[in-house]
Write an enzyme that holds these catalytic residues in place. Structure first.
Site, PDB file in Angstrom:
ATOM      1  N   GLY A   1      -4.466  15.245  -2.395  1.00  0.00           N
ATOM      2  CA  GLY A   1      -4.298  16.251  -3.439  1.00  0.00           C
ATOM      3  C   GLY A   1      -3.398  15.769  -4.563  1.00  0.00           C
ATOM      4  O   GLY A   1      -3.187  14.566  -4.728  1.00  0.00           O
ATOM      5  N   ALA A   2      -2.866  16.739  -5.355  1.00  0.00           N
ATOM      6  CA  ALA A   2      -2.115  16.424  -6.585  1.00  0.00           C
ATOM      7  C   ALA A   2      -2.961  15.465  -7.418  1.00  0.00           C
ATOM      8  O   ALA A   2      -2.512  14.393  -7.825  1.00  0.00           O
ATOM      9  CB  ALA A   2      -0.738  15.841  -6.266  1.00  0.00           C
TER      10      ALA A   2
ATOM     11  N   GLU B   1      -6.046  11.320 -12.875  1.00  0.00           N
ATOM     12  CA  GLU B   1      -7.193  10.558 -13.384  1.00  0.00           C
ATOM     13  C   GLU B   1      -7.660   9.465 -12.406  1.00  0.00           C
ATOM     14  O   GLU B   1      -8.833   9.101 -12.399  1.00  0.00           O
ATOM     15  CB  GLU B   1      -6.852   9.913 -14.736  1.00  0.00           C
ATOM     16  CG  GLU B   1      -6.848  10.895 -15.896  1.00  0.00           C
ATOM     17  CD  GLU B   1      -8.180  11.625 -16.045  1.00  0.00           C
ATOM     18  OE1 GLU B   1      -9.235  10.984 -15.963  1.00  0.00           O
ATOM     19  OE2 GLU B   1      -8.146  12.865 -16.226  1.00  0.00           O
TER      20      GLU B   1
ATOM     21  N   HIS C   1      -7.816   9.717  -9.131  1.00  0.00           N
ATOM     22  CA  HIS C   1      -8.744  10.360  -8.191  1.00  0.00           C
ATOM     23  C   HIS C   1     -10.073  10.690  -8.880  1.00  0.00           C
ATOM     24  O   HIS C   1     -11.144  10.510  -8.303  1.00  0.00           O
ATOM     25  CB  HIS C   1      -8.145  11.666  -7.654  1.00  0.00           C
ATOM     26  CG  HIS C   1      -6.888  11.496  -6.860  1.00  0.00           C
ATOM     27  ND1 HIS C   1      -5.657  11.850  -7.334  1.00  0.00           N
ATOM     28  CD2 HIS C   1      -6.682  10.986  -5.624  1.00  0.00           C
ATOM     29  CE1 HIS C   1      -4.735  11.593  -6.426  1.00  0.00           C
ATOM     30  NE2 HIS C   1      -5.319  11.058  -5.377  1.00  0.00           N
TER      31      HIS C   1
ATOM     32  N   GLY D   1      -9.340   3.558  -3.625  1.00  0.00           N
ATOM     33  CA  GLY D   1      -8.842   2.890  -4.828  1.00  0.00           C
ATOM     34  C   GLY D   1      -8.064   1.625  -4.488  1.00  0.00           C
ATOM     35  O   GLY D   1      -7.364   1.565  -3.472  1.00  0.00           O
TER      36      GLY D   1
ATOM     37  N   ASP E   1      -3.969   1.313  -3.774  1.00  0.00           N
ATOM     38  CA  ASP E   1      -3.487   1.133  -2.403  1.00  0.00           C
ATOM     39  C   ASP E   1      -4.313   0.009  -1.782  1.00  0.00           C
ATOM     40  O   ASP E   1      -5.126   0.231  -0.885  1.00  0.00           O
ATOM     41  CB  ASP E   1      -3.637   2.437  -1.617  1.00  0.00           C
ATOM     42  CG  ASP E   1      -2.779   3.537  -2.190  1.00  0.00           C
ATOM     43  OD1 ASP E   1      -1.556   3.386  -2.213  1.00  0.00           O
ATOM     44  OD2 ASP E   1      -3.341   4.543  -2.659  1.00  0.00           O
TER      45      ASP E   1
ATOM     46  N   GLN F   1      -4.146  -0.618   1.990  1.00  0.00           N
ATOM     47  CA  GLN F   1      -4.825   0.477   2.682  1.00  0.00           C
ATOM     48  C   GLN F   1      -6.338   0.246   2.689  1.00  0.00           C
ATOM     49  O   GLN F   1      -6.988   0.413   3.736  1.00  0.00           O
ATOM     50  CB  GLN F   1      -4.499   1.795   1.977  1.00  0.00           C
ATOM     51  CG  GLN F   1      -5.394   2.958   2.351  1.00  0.00           C
ATOM     52  CD  GLN F   1      -4.948   4.270   1.747  1.00  0.00           C
ATOM     53  OE1 GLN F   1      -3.981   4.860   2.207  1.00  0.00           O
ATOM     54  NE2 GLN F   1      -5.633   4.748   0.719  1.00  0.00           N
TER      55      GLN F   1
ATOM     56  N   SER G   1      -0.387   7.497 -10.120  1.00  0.00           N
ATOM     57  CA  SER G   1       0.005   7.802  -8.748  1.00  0.00           C
ATOM     58  C   SER G   1       0.543   9.224  -8.722  1.00  0.00           C
ATOM     59  O   SER G   1       1.204   9.661  -9.679  1.00  0.00           O
ATOM     60  CB  SER G   1       1.120   6.834  -8.320  1.00  0.00           C
ATOM     61  OG  SER G   1       1.814   7.344  -7.198  1.00  0.00           O
ATOM     62  N   SER G   2       0.282   9.939  -7.634  1.00  0.00           N
ATOM     63  CA  SER G   2       0.829  11.296  -7.518  1.00  0.00           C
ATOM     64  C   SER G   2       2.347  11.236  -7.531  1.00  0.00           C
ATOM     65  O   SER G   2       3.013  12.177  -7.955  1.00  0.00           O
ATOM     66  CB  SER G   2       0.337  11.948  -6.228  1.00  0.00           C
ATOM     67  OG  SER G   2      -1.070  11.924  -6.192  1.00  0.00           O
TER      68      SER G   2
HETATM   69  O1  PAF Z   1      -4.662   7.217  -0.318  1.00  0.00           O
HETATM   70  C1  PAF Z   1      -4.410   8.370   0.105  1.00  0.00           C
HETATM   71  O2  PAF Z   1      -4.315   9.335  -0.651  1.00  0.00           O
HETATM   72  C2  PAF Z   1      -4.220   8.586   1.601  1.00  0.00           C
HETATM   73  O3  PAF Z   1      -3.559   7.517   2.185  1.00  0.00           O
HETATM   74  C3  PAF Z   1      -5.517   8.912   2.352  1.00  0.00           C
HETATM   75  C4  PAF Z   1      -6.513   7.765   2.281  1.00  0.00           C
HETATM   76  C5  PAF Z   1      -6.158  10.152   1.741  1.00  0.00           C
HETATM   77  C6  PAF Z   1      -5.227   9.191   3.817  1.00  0.00           C
HETATM   78  O4  PAF Z   1      -4.352  10.261   3.972  1.00  0.00           O
END
Ligand code: PAF
Length: 282
Positions: A31-32, A35, A37, A147, A150, A153, A185-186
């Site tokens: 959430g939050a 652009e 996202h 994205g 990260d 990730q 970034s949020s």
């Molecule tokens: O990148 C994020 O916002 C989070 O790490 C994710 C992938 C939604 C997992 O909670």
């Protein structure tokens, strides 16, 4: 646009969609929405019939002294943004729905989760891998977009998908930046004016590294030192790490060649930790 809050309802809807032959795209978020996202939605939209986003601030990926309590939350604002970005379904579960009492199962991607951000945030990627695995089982997507902001990730999710044979295509999306270069970034919402000014030096340091590499520099220590110098002489930020690694598997590099990742994490102000990266072909 539908909003679904429970796991059984989401699974039932996902099964219906699959039975109708619909291709499901998932953009997992906390959430939050910004652009960055929205760019993930834009990439997913033409690739699927039904675009689903999950909004869930996942407690298992936050460390004890991190920002779980204050992490920005704005469901109403998010809902509007999702609607105008063409999202079809928001999956919006509660913490109890995702982690009911007695919950004990976790997914760990060994090795990759222990380097870079994993050093400072020891259980972070275990929490990420676990929640993403759960979301894949709940939303049953054909594809899912992550994205490159990260970066670690995204590599970890790809490895998890490979190792656990998830039948989901992972799509990587480029970093979206503010006009002055700050990666969206949020957590930018935490920055006071002066902290935001300092934070710009993360990207400037990455660009400086790119410049000297393009100018012929190949000594990894020299490049890291140049990045450190750019950050430390222009800000009070505390550097968490500066790493140059293989962009494919995040392996350490003996020589600077191939597709490389330059990644930085810094603390700015009291508690805000920002990350950014670039990739280069050398
Ligand atoms: O990148 C994020 O916002 C989070 O790490 C994710 C992938 C939604 C997992 O909670």
């Amino acid at each position: 646009m539908e909003i679904i809050k429970t796991i059984p309802d989401m699974q039932k809807r996902a099964n219906e969609l699959r039975n109708e032959g619909k291709r499901i795209g998932l953009v997992p978020t906390m959430g939050a929405l910004h652009e960055g996202h929205i760019s993930l939605f834009k990439i997913a939209r033409p690739l699927c019939d039904v675009l689903i986003t999950s909004i869930f601030v996942n407690p298992t990926q936050f460390g004890e002294n991190e920002d779980l309590e204050i992490y920005p939350r704005d469901f109403e604002g998010d809902e509007k943004k999702c609607k105008s970005a063409g999202v079809d379904i928001i999956f919006y579960p509660s913490t109890d729905e995702m982690y009911p009492e007695g919950y004990t199962t976790f997914v760990e991607v060994k090795g990759l989760s222990e380097i870079m951000c994993g050093r400072t945030r020891p259980n972070h990627f275990r929490g990420v891998a676990t929640v993403v695995a759960k979301l894949f089982n709940i939303v049953k997507p054909h594809l899912s977009v992550f994205g490159n902001k990260d970066y670690q990730q995204a590599v970890i999710i790809e490895k998890m998908v490979e190792d656990l044979n998830f039948d989901v295509e992972i799509i990587r999306a480029p970093i979206v930046r503010e006009s002055d270069g700050l990666a969206m970034s949020s957590r930018n919402a935490y920055l006071k004016d002066d902290e935001r000014r300092q934070a710009l030096y993360i990207y400037r340091a990455l660009k400086r590294a790119e410049e000297i590499i393009k100018g012929g520099e190949r000594d990894i220590d020299v490049i890291i030192e140049e990045i450190r110098e750019t950050i430390e002489s222009n800000s009070d930020m505390k550097i968490d790490y500066i790493e140059i690694r293989d962009a494919g598997n995040l392996g350490e590099l003996e020589v600077l060649e191939g597709e490389i990742l330059i990644s930085i994490a810094c603390f700015v102000g009291e508690k805000t930790r920002l990350i950014d990266n670039i990739t280069l072909r050398v």
